[in-house]
Design an enzyme around this catalytic site. Structure first.
Site, PDB file in Angstrom:
ATOM      1  N   CYS A  73       7.612   6.539 -16.070  1.00  0.00           N
ATOM      2  CA  CYS A  73       7.128   6.587 -14.690  1.00  0.00           C
ATOM      3  C   CYS A  73       5.639   6.281 -14.729  1.00  0.00           C
ATOM      4  O   CYS A  73       4.838   7.105 -15.167  1.00  0.00           O
ATOM      5  CB  CYS A  73       7.383   7.951 -14.047  1.00  0.00           C
ATOM      6  SG  CYS A  73       6.727   8.089 -12.365  1.00  0.00           S
ATOM      7  N   HIS A 159      14.567  -2.430 -14.852  1.00  0.00           N
ATOM      8  CA  HIS A 159      14.081  -2.994 -13.585  1.00  0.00           C
ATOM      9  C   HIS A 159      14.757  -4.321 -13.279  1.00  0.00           C
ATOM     10  O   HIS A 159      14.968  -5.154 -14.164  1.00  0.00           O
ATOM     11  CB  HIS A 159      12.568  -3.214 -13.635  1.00  0.00           C
ATOM     12  CG  HIS A 159      11.782  -1.956 -13.577  1.00  0.00           C
ATOM     13  ND1 HIS A 159      11.391  -1.363 -12.393  1.00  0.00           N
ATOM     14  CD2 HIS A 159      11.333  -1.148 -14.573  1.00  0.00           C
ATOM     15  CE1 HIS A 159      10.724  -0.256 -12.659  1.00  0.00           C
ATOM     16  NE2 HIS A 159      10.676  -0.105 -13.970  1.00  0.00           N
ATOM     17  N   GLU A 208      13.821   3.068  -6.075  1.00  0.00           N
ATOM     18  CA  GLU A 208      13.809   3.662  -7.408  1.00  0.00           C
ATOM     19  C   GLU A 208      15.136   4.321  -7.757  1.00  0.00           C
ATOM     20  O   GLU A 208      15.756   4.990  -6.931  1.00  0.00           O
ATOM     21  CB  GLU A 208      12.685   4.702  -7.521  1.00  0.00           C
ATOM     22  CG  GLU A 208      11.296   4.100  -7.507  1.00  0.00           C
ATOM     23  CD  GLU A 208      10.252   5.063  -8.028  1.00  0.00           C
ATOM     24  OE1 GLU A 208      10.490   5.686  -9.079  1.00  0.00           O
ATOM     25  OE2 GLU A 208       9.200   5.205  -7.385  1.00  0.00           O
ATOM     26  N   CYS A 217       5.708   2.505  -6.954  1.00  0.00           N
ATOM     27  CA  CYS A 217       6.373   2.659  -8.249  1.00  0.00           C
ATOM     28  C   CYS A 217       5.541   1.908  -9.278  1.00  0.00           C
ATOM     29  O   CYS A 217       5.470   0.678  -9.246  1.00  0.00           O
ATOM     30  CB  CYS A 217       7.798   2.109  -8.193  1.00  0.00           C
ATOM     31  SG  CYS A 217       8.665   2.149  -9.785  1.00  0.00           S
ATOM     32  N   GLY A 220       7.529  -0.196 -11.610  1.00  0.00           N
ATOM     33  CA  GLY A 220       8.066  -1.289 -10.799  1.00  0.00           C
ATOM     34  C   GLY A 220       7.038  -2.378 -10.557  1.00  0.00           C
ATOM     35  O   GLY A 220       7.365  -3.573 -10.559  1.00  0.00           O
TER      36      GLY A 220
END
Length: 274
Positions: A73, A159, A208, A217, A220
């Site tokens: 994260c 992802h 997410e 994110c 991301g």
């Protein structure tokens, strides 16, 4: 149990010191704490643990609001770095941590931003994991009765990145959950909707895994830039505009780590009886 509430561009966290406190989090407890009406409310729970390796400073654990544990994260990593300094757990500016699948270096800058070495993006389908016969820059997927072109990458977590004309009208709420749980992602995936403004600037929304759409994110943003560079759409340094604010991503390409720089905000400290 003492905790702090923090956020990175609106992606919000409950952060707990498990170095000086004895804590245990079951999935049921995490879901209860994550409830925005009945609990603390957060996108992810971050837990600071003692290091497993004497060369490191801490171990970094991340749990989604649904109770599932994940390995990465990016926004949380920045908040992690601010938290351990605010709480006096370290006074270092370069903080070395382990995660469920590797190691990271978090650097607190002079202007109180945090720069995170996110490692090298991995485009191998088996690393994501993603079901494909071979690695491609662009994959064709079928979902929600649509044909979708996407890029796929692991930033320590899976992802999928889709280029759209306008993120404001992108089908994040409908297409996001369908792709998140698509059969080609055996461990589910984070779904990014990327609008290329110019080679040095993108707009991005992310659905997410385990949390739904969030204000920002970090991993991301890294994934979107990595895919954009791989596909020849973006420069080596890119400003990423998310609903919650701005991140700066830099990647020199294969063989080099990717860097993310952005803010981390301490909101309040609290105490909760479990």
């Amino acid at each position: 149990m003492q905790f702090s509430k923090m956020h990175g561009l609106g992606n919000d966290f409950m952060v707990v010191d498990a170095v000086t406190q004895n804590v245990f989090f079951s999935p049921e407890l995490i879901r209860r704490l994550a409830d925005r009406h009945l609990g603390v409310g957060f996108d992810q729970l971050l837990v600071v643990e003692p290091p497993y390796d004497p060369e490191l400073d801490f171990h970094y654990r991340i749990f989604n609001a649904d109770g599932s544990e994940v390995a990465q994260c990016g926004n949380g990593a920045r908040c992690f770095a601010r938290f351990v300094r605010l709480k006096g757990l370290t006074n270092k500016r370069d903080i070395r941590v382990s995660t469920a699948n590797g190691r990271m270096v978090l650097t607190v800058t002079d202007d109180d931003l945090v720069r995170v070495n996110m490692g090298e993006p991995n485009f191998e389908p088996s690393a994501v994991p993603f079901r494909a016969n071979k690695a491609e820059k662009t994959y064709i997927m079928r979902a929600a009765e649509q044909t979708i072109l996407c890029g796929v990458v692991s930033m320590g977590n899976p992802h999928c990145v889709i280029q759209v004309d306008d993120v404001d009208t992108a089908a994040v709420e409908t297409l996001g959950p369908v792709l998140e749980s698509h059969e080609r992602f055996p461990e589910r995936a984070n779904i990014g909707f990327m609008q290329v403004v110019k080679r040095e600037h993108i707009r991005l929304r992310v659905y997410e895994r385990g949390a739904g759409e969030t204000q920002a994110c970090g991993s991301g943003a890294c994934a979107a830039v990595a895919v954009g560079i791989q596909q020849g759409l973006l420069a080596e340094e890119v400003r990423v505009e998310l609903p919650g604010g701005r991140l700066d991503i830099a990647w020199k390409g294969p063989g080099h780590p990717l860097y993310m720089t952005g803010p981390a905000v301490h909101v309040y400290d609290g105490f909760i009886h479990l």
